[in-house]
Design a protein around this motif. Structure first.
Motif, PDB file in Angstrom:
ATOM      1  N   TRP A  72       0.842  -1.366   0.063  1.00 21.13           N
ATOM      2  CA  TRP A  72       0.016  -0.156   0.072  1.00 21.13           C
ATOM      3  C   TRP A  72       0.784   1.272   0.047  1.00 21.13           C
ATOM      4  CZ3 TRP A  72      -5.374   0.096   0.969  1.00 21.13           C
ATOM      5  CH2 TRP A  72      -6.323  -1.107   1.129  1.00 21.13           C
ATOM      6  N   ARG A  73       0.354   2.223  -0.533  1.00 17.89           N
ATOM      7  CA  ARG A  73       1.096   3.656  -0.624  1.00 17.89           C
ATOM      8  C   ARG A  73       0.617   4.821   0.268  1.00 17.89           C
ATOM      9  NH1 ARG A  73       1.902   3.279  -7.272  1.00 17.89           N
ATOM     10  NH2 ARG A  73       2.036   1.112  -7.377  1.00 17.89           N
ATOM     11  N   ILE A  81      -4.018   5.669   2.587  1.00 16.88           N
ATOM     12  CA  ILE A  81      -3.375   4.707   2.007  1.00 16.88           C
ATOM     13  C   ILE A  81      -3.996   4.098   0.709  1.00 16.88           C
ATOM     14  CG2 ILE A  81      -1.657   4.080   4.042  1.00 16.88           C
ATOM     15  CD1 ILE A  81      -3.304   1.670   4.476  1.00 16.88           C
ATOM     16  N   TYR A  82      -3.242   3.753  -0.154  1.00 23.85           N
ATOM     17  CA  TYR A  82      -3.866   3.280  -1.546  1.00 23.85           C
ATOM     18  C   TYR A  82      -3.186   2.121  -2.037  1.00 23.85           C
ATOM     19  CZ  TYR A  82      -5.326   8.342  -1.878  1.00 23.85           C
ATOM     20  OH  TYR A  82      -5.820   9.522  -1.558  1.00 23.85           O
ATOM     21  N   LEU A  85     -13.131   0.909  -3.183  1.00 18.84           N
ATOM     22  CA  LEU A  85     -12.618   1.481  -4.276  1.00 18.84           C
ATOM     23  C   LEU A  85     -12.335   2.968  -4.155  1.00 18.84           C
ATOM     24  CD1 LEU A  85     -14.557  -0.230  -7.303  1.00 18.84           C
ATOM     25  CD2 LEU A  85     -11.945  -0.249  -6.809  1.00 18.84           C
ATOM     26  N   THR A  86     -11.391   3.725  -4.640  1.00 21.99           N
ATOM     27  CA  THR A  86     -11.205   4.905  -4.410  1.00 21.99           C
ATOM     28  C   THR A  86     -12.073   6.234  -4.686  1.00 21.99           C
ATOM     29  OG1 THR A  86      -9.280   6.444  -4.158  1.00 21.99           O
ATOM     30  CG2 THR A  86      -9.513   5.295  -6.370  1.00 21.99           C
ATOM     31  N   ILE A 138      -8.058   0.629  -8.017  1.00 15.54           N
ATOM     32  CA  ILE A 138      -7.472   1.190  -6.912  1.00 15.54           C
ATOM     33  C   ILE A 138      -8.251   1.182  -5.476  1.00 15.54           C
ATOM     34  CG2 ILE A 138      -6.059   3.400  -6.084  1.00 15.54           C
ATOM     35  CD1 ILE A 138      -6.090   4.155  -9.237  1.00 15.54           C
ATOM     36  N   CYS A 139      -7.763   0.739  -4.400  1.00 17.18           N
ATOM     37  CA  CYS A 139      -8.403   0.829  -3.077  1.00 17.18           C
ATOM     38  C   CYS A 139      -7.982   1.832  -2.252  1.00 17.18           C
ATOM     39  CB  CYS A 139      -7.989  -0.460  -2.400  1.00 17.18           C
ATOM     40  SG  CYS A 139      -8.708  -1.853  -3.015  1.00 17.18           S
ATOM     41  N   LYS A 140      -8.808   2.629  -1.355  1.00 11.45           N
ATOM     42  CA  LYS A 140      -8.265   3.438  -0.386  1.00 11.45           C
ATOM     43  C   LYS A 140      -9.012   3.451   0.863  1.00 11.45           C
ATOM     44  CE  LYS A 140     -10.096   7.878  -0.576  1.00 11.45           C
ATOM     45  NZ  LYS A 140     -10.514   9.118  -1.096  1.00 11.45           N
ATOM     46  N   ARG A 141      -7.877   3.669   1.889  1.00  8.84           N
ATOM     47  CA  ARG A 141      -8.341   3.514   3.278  1.00  8.84           C
ATOM     48  C   ARG A 141      -7.915   4.763   4.135  1.00  8.84           C
ATOM     49  NH1 ARG A 141      -7.431  -1.354   6.981  1.00  8.84           N
ATOM     50  NH2 ARG A 141      -8.512   0.035   8.339  1.00  8.84           N
TER      51      ARG A 141
END
Length: 245
Positions: free
Chosen positions: A116-117, A123-124, A147-148, A237-240
């Motif tokens: 993750w970035r 974080i993505y 999903l972002t 792309i996932c996002k938290r």
């Protein structure tokens, strides 16, 4: 006059067995060629190892920078004042609350170590395998993310840069009232704060597959958005957010 036949020993060809040091396997190149090939292969392996080591060092350095940034962010926001999982407890909170924070920080740091970035308190994750939009969203939910959404020019620029010219599903879908666009993570969609490519969304009809009701970052125009049929497969792309449990 009759010519004398050649002596028997003149016709006899004596064949000596080859020296063991000179026996080559069928199809083997000469010794000089084998030495040259071995040298080239060794040099090539050396180059590959050096390049791999350099890449690992780069990833490690980047990962350490992300970890430091994530810790600093956790310290900066009031809900996460604990910078170190092994740091001292906050006297004003219960041991159970401190333990929950330690576990949450541990999950963030584990996520960063798994690819993750970190960027601006979030974080993505950029997937490598392609899936239909609904399966991509399910994959994000499995990791306690979505999903972002993209709600600012700064975030759009960051994700377009990190996409590196690829196509990725994002969390925008035309399943709201009357087919209106909405973000699956609950963020407010604003047409004025959207980043569609020129002429998009165009809701192209794919016949039995239906219309284009899902959005993606697209290589055209530096990662602007394109609507596409949700049944087609793309990476995602996932996002938290750091405030998520």
């Amino acid at each position: 006059m009759v010519e004398a036949e050649p002596d028997l020993y003149e016709r006899l060809q004596i064949r000596y067995p080859p020296s063991p040091t000179r026996v080559l396997a069928p199809g083997s190149p000469p010794a000089a060629s084998r030495w040259t090939l071995g040298t080239v292969l060794a040099m090539g392996m050396g180059v590959v190892l050096v390049a791999t080591l350099a890449a690992l060092i780069t990833l490690y350095v980047q990962g350490q920078a992300d970890l430091r940034a994530a810790r600093a962010e956790l310290v900066a926001i009031g809900a996460h004042p604990l910078p170190d999982p092994d740091g001292p407890l906050n006297p004003s909170e219960s041991p159970s609350a401190a333990q929950r924070r330690k576990e949450q920080l541990g999950r963030w740091l584990q996520g960063l170590s798994l690819g993750w970035r970190y960027h601006q308190g979030k974080i993505y994750y950029f997937s490598r395998e392609p899936k239909p939009w609904s399966e991509a969203e399910a994959a994000c939910r499995f990791t306690h993310s979505y999903l972002t959404s993209i709600t600012s020019l700064e975030e759009q620029d960051y994700l377009a840069q990190e996409a590196r010219g690829g196509s990725y599903w994002i969390g925008l879908t035309a399943t709201g009232p009357g087919g209106s666009w909405r973000w699956v993570d609950g963020a407010t969609y604003s047409q004025a704060q959207s980043f569609w490519a020129p002429g998009q969304p165009d809701s192209t009809d794919h016949g039995q597959w239906g219309q284009e009701d899902c959005a993606q970052i697209h290589p055209v125009r530096n990662g602007l958005w394109n609507d596409h049929n949700c049944n087609f497969t793309f990476p995602w792309i996932c996002k938290r957010d750091l405030s998520m449990p």
